[in-house]
Design an enzyme around this catalytic site. Sequence first.
Site, short mmCIF file in Angstrom:
data_model
loop_
_atom_site.label_atom_id
_atom_site.label_comp_id
_atom_site.label_asym_id
_atom_site.label_seq_id
_atom_site.Cartn_x
_atom_site.Cartn_y
_atom_site.Cartn_z
N HIS A 274 0.77 -1.10 0.00
CA HIS A 274 0.12 0.10 -0.20
C HIS A 274 0.75 1.32 -0.07
O HIS A 274 0.35 2.26 -0.11
CB HIS A 274 -1.04 0.14 1.45
N CYS A 275 2.39 1.04 0.04
CA CYS A 275 3.12 2.28 0.13
C CYS A 275 3.95 2.62 -1.00
O CYS A 275 3.72 3.69 -1.78
CB CYS A 275 3.72 2.17 1.39
N ILE A 276 4.74 1.62 -1.31
CA ILE A 276 5.74 1.85 -2.39
C ILE A 276 5.39 2.13 -3.86
O ILE A 276 5.70 3.23 -4.58
CB ILE A 276 6.79 0.87 -2.50
#
Length: 436
Positions: A274-276
């Site tokens: 969900h971040c990178i």
Amino acid sequence: MQSYLAEFKNNIIKRRIKIGVVGLGYVGLPLAIEFVKKGLIVFGVEIDKGRLGYLKRRENYISDVNNQELKSALSTHRLIPCRNFKILKQADAVIVCVPTPLKRKHYPDISFIKEAVELISRNLKKESLVILESTTYPGTTEEVILPLLEKRGLKHGKDFYLCFSPERIDPGNVKYPVSKIPKIVGGINKDAGLLGKALYEIVVGKVVMVSSTRVAEITKLLENTFRIVNIGLIDELAMMAHKMNIDIWEAVAAASTKPFGFMPFYPGPGVGGHCIPKDPLYLYWKAKKFGFKSRFIKLASDIISFMPEYVVNRLESLLKDKRIRLKKSRILLIGVTYKKDIKDLRKSPALDIIEILKKKGIKVSYHDPLVPFLKFPNLNLKSILLTKENLKKFDCVVITTDHSCLDYNLILDNARSIFDTRNIYICKKNRKVVRL
Ligand code: SAJ
């Protein structure tokens, strides 16, 4: 302000303050528990009835959260889950931990933040502290949140104080729980920053105050842009090295012997989570508003998005060498989560690989001990048992996620061929294994 700050700090020391955490997900729930462990009362505002049901039954739904810690936090009755924002009228500090996804693949979606802040603004206690933790583009706090809070006549520095502090939770990382991850905090002004610092010092060993919310916002994006660019780089070098018939994995291991100036990144089948994949695109979008097109972010994003297709291309040539047509082949994917040893499927490259293979009409199965079923609108698969018999049924086994719990010797002994995208079989010069 000094008297208020002194009083606020005094209330912190005396554990007299009450905290609201809006959003009890993988960021908000661990944070809420940490404050409760320090003796504070935390109103956990969560709109998802399913999650509230779990908490009511004192059950856990976040794999990174310790079941016992959650149970004891709830049994102290200091962690008070609720759905109604009105409870925030009792909170001296409100921390916003809601999702910041992308819409239409490349555009920031801060609607969850705006909805939460709108409701917070109607229930804000006088002289309370509001902190946004959700990862977002530089300027969000000052250009969007501040006006939302002031539009009802509230004034920053008088009726409330506002900060940004990026969440740095690393899913699955037991070595670095919330309390051990240094916290960055930046305020709309210095006083707000000092209040934010004082608050986080209750639960985090090291709190670093920066000069503004923008610096705090871009710091988080810098961290994850650094990752996407380096992952994109090593993915590109892996494709290059394959063409040159050079072992990139050996090169990374060799480069890692350098005690300075190098940090290892590893090729993979793509980048999930969900971040990178998302955070750098928030920065890319905002920079474009200033007429600045970040070529690094675009290139890295393009390369990692290509990796699932690259894996299928390599698979096709592996099978061709065995006189097997990809279209007629049977493929087994081992591991479908976005990274090892966690259950999270979000943007997992394994799902992209399955989609590409299915579009080519190929029969795909998977085995993942952490994911019993894959149920999506256009995908309905059950994890098969990892047995000798099953392994022998497939023309190729693809190691897509390298969970620690898997029996890789069983796979090596019984698979007809293996495409290893995670360098599991590094030391085994085995004819049946091809690595990324
Ligand atoms: N990946 C590679 N090669 C690498 C590293 C990662 O292909 O060398 C892939 C993984 O397989 C995965 C994806 O990239 O699919 C993301 O992996 P990640 O290790 O970056 O893990 P995340 O997505 O959980 O990132 C989080 C981030 N934490 C926050 O945003 C608060 C990131 O900042 C952390 O650095 C990262 O965890 C971490 O270090 O594990």
